[in-house]
Scaffold this motif. Structure first.
Motif, PDB file in Angstrom:
ATOM      1  N   LEU A 148      14.778   4.216  -1.286  1.00 52.46           N
ATOM      2  CA  LEU A 148      13.802   3.938  -0.233  1.00 52.46           C
ATOM      3  C   LEU A 148      12.400   4.370  -0.655  1.00 52.46           C
ATOM      4  O   LEU A 148      11.414   3.653  -0.399  1.00 52.46           O
ATOM      5  N   ASP A 149      12.307   5.536  -1.305  1.00 57.80           N
ATOM      6  CA  ASP A 149      10.995   5.990  -1.775  1.00 57.80           C
ATOM      7  C   ASP A 149      10.413   5.006  -2.775  1.00 57.80           C
ATOM      8  O   ASP A 149       9.211   4.693  -2.750  1.00 57.80           O
ATOM      9  N   TRP A 150      11.280   4.497  -3.667  1.00 54.20           N
ATOM     10  CA  TRP A 150      10.806   3.516  -4.658  1.00 54.20           C
ATOM     11  C   TRP A 150      10.317   2.243  -3.988  1.00 54.20           C
ATOM     12  O   TRP A 150       9.278   1.688  -4.347  1.00 54.20           O
ATOM     13  N   LEU A 151      11.065   1.764  -2.989  1.00 61.52           N
ATOM     14  CA  LEU A 151      10.665   0.547  -2.286  1.00 61.52           C
ATOM     15  C   LEU A 151       9.336   0.737  -1.553  1.00 61.52           C
ATOM     16  O   LEU A 151       8.469  -0.143  -1.583  1.00 61.52           O
ATOM     17  N   TRP A 152       9.172   1.873  -0.895  1.00 67.19           N
ATOM     18  CA  TRP A 152       7.913   2.120  -0.195  1.00 67.19           C
ATOM     19  C   TRP A 152       6.740   2.178  -1.167  1.00 67.19           C
ATOM     20  O   TRP A 152       5.626   1.732  -0.854  1.00 67.19           O
ATOM     21  N   GLU A 153       6.976   2.749  -2.342  1.00 68.03           N
ATOM     22  CA  GLU A 153       5.909   2.784  -3.347  1.00 68.03           C
ATOM     23  C   GLU A 153       5.511   1.374  -3.773  1.00 68.03           C
ATOM     24  O   GLU A 153       4.331   1.075  -3.942  1.00 68.03           O
ATOM     25  N   ARG A 154       6.514   0.496  -3.948  1.00 65.29           N
ATOM     26  CA  ARG A 154       6.189  -0.879  -4.341  1.00 65.29           C
ATOM     27  C   ARG A 154       5.434  -1.599  -3.223  1.00 65.29           C
ATOM     28  O   ARG A 154       4.498  -2.360  -3.476  1.00 65.29           O
ATOM     29  N   GLU A 157       1.912  -0.385  -3.178  1.00 64.27           N
ATOM     30  CA  GLU A 157       1.143  -0.980  -4.273  1.00 64.27           C
ATOM     31  C   GLU A 157       0.760  -2.418  -3.959  1.00 64.27           C
ATOM     32  O   GLU A 157      -0.366  -2.855  -4.239  1.00 64.27           O
ATOM     33  N   LEU A 158       1.706  -3.166  -3.343  1.00 69.85           N
ATOM     34  CA  LEU A 158       1.432  -4.558  -3.004  1.00 69.85           C
ATOM     35  C   LEU A 158       0.275  -4.675  -2.016  1.00 69.85           C
ATOM     36  O   LEU A 158      -0.646  -5.474  -2.202  1.00 69.85           O
ATOM     37  N   ALA A 185      -5.312  -5.696  -0.582  1.00 72.45           N
ATOM     38  CA  ALA A 185      -6.538  -5.221   0.054  1.00 72.45           C
ATOM     39  C   ALA A 185      -7.692  -5.220  -0.932  1.00 72.45           C
ATOM     40  O   ALA A 185      -8.837  -5.546  -0.590  1.00 72.45           O
ATOM     41  N   GLY A 186      -7.388  -4.868  -2.204  1.00 69.32           N
ATOM     42  CA  GLY A 186      -8.441  -4.848  -3.204  1.00 69.32           C
ATOM     43  C   GLY A 186      -8.955  -6.229  -3.540  1.00 69.32           C
ATOM     44  O   GLY A 186     -10.122  -6.403  -3.911  1.00 69.32           O
ATOM     45  N   ALA A 187      -8.093  -7.243  -3.413  1.00 72.60           N
ATOM     46  CA  ALA A 187      -8.509  -8.612  -3.733  1.00 72.60           C
ATOM     47  C   ALA A 187      -9.076  -9.347  -2.534  1.00 72.60           C
ATOM     48  O   ALA A 187      -9.514 -10.494  -2.658  1.00 72.60           O
TER      49      ALA A 187
END
Length: 224
Positions: free
Chosen positions: A49-55, A58-59, A64-66
């Motif tokens: 779950l922690d890995w999924l939330w990190e992805r 990031e998405l 937001a940056g673009a």
């Protein structure tokens, strides 16, 4: 700690004795494998779950940056998309299935034409036009079977029944096809039944009860 004791053991002359690198590493691994050091580690599910939330994070950060305006711009775009979906839903109404004519006409315990007529009248009186249309069409087909103008076929479709009945009753062939389409639209196409549609089927049912078959036409078409 025991590891440090291993790594910095002293001789009897109080001179530090350095343990060779490989044995020292093995000693450290044995020490760190002690369950006491891992009792607060996250379980496998939590790590996933922690890995999924990190992805996901990031998405969204990348999006937001673009997007002009950063997070505010991204939220504005999401809100516009949601409003567009709601507007289309309100404009188009409920999603309907593609009409099909492949469903069987009878799906429950067989009844007589009179029983289906009575059920249709009850539904009509209650304003349940979908059920009224369905039971009236079933009454039409069963009445023709009871008069031997149709071969009994519990698995037939409304279109098949209308086509076969039109051979013996060519005068009513078009009306029978219209009745079959109405039944299919209500039953499989998601269209609501209406009082006018039910009235047309009721009139056809009454006319067919007095209609005489054209046996010569039926015989000729069957041979063709």
């Amino acid at each position: 700690m025991a590891v440090l004791g291993v790594l910095t053991a002293r001789s009897d002359d109080d001179i530090p004795v350095r343990t060779p690198r490989l044995p020292a590493r093995e000693a450290a691994e044995r020490e760190l494998s002690d369950p006491r050091y891992h009792q607060h580690d996250p379980n496998p599910v939590q790590r996933v779950l922690d890995w999924l939330w990190e992805r996901v994070d990031e998405l969204f950060r990348t999006a937001a940056g673009a997007t002009p305006g950063g997070w505010i711009g991204l939220l504005a775009i999401v809100a516009c998309v949601l409003l567009l979906i709601v507007a289309l839903r309100l404009r188009l109404g409920a999603v309907r299935r593609t009409p099909t004519t492949g469903g069987a006409l009878f799906t429950d315990t067989p009844r007589t034409a009179a029983e289906h007529r009575a059920a249709a009248d009850r539904h009509a009186a209650a304003g349940h036009w979908n059920q009224a249309v369905q039971d009236r069409m079933r009454a039409i087909v069963l009445a023709l079977e009871e008069r031997a103008l149709l071969t009994p076929g519990p698995g037939r479709t409304a279109d098949e029944a209308a086509t076969e009945a039109g051979l013996s009753l060519p005068r009513y062939a078009d009306q029978l096809r219209t009745a079959a389409r109405t039944f299919d639209d209500v039953t499989y196409g998601g269209r609501p039944g209406t009082e006018p549609a039910y009235a047309l089927l009721t009139t056809l049912d009454r006319d067919l009860q007095r209609a005489k078959p054209d046996l010569a036409t039926a015989s000729t078409r069957s041979r063709g």
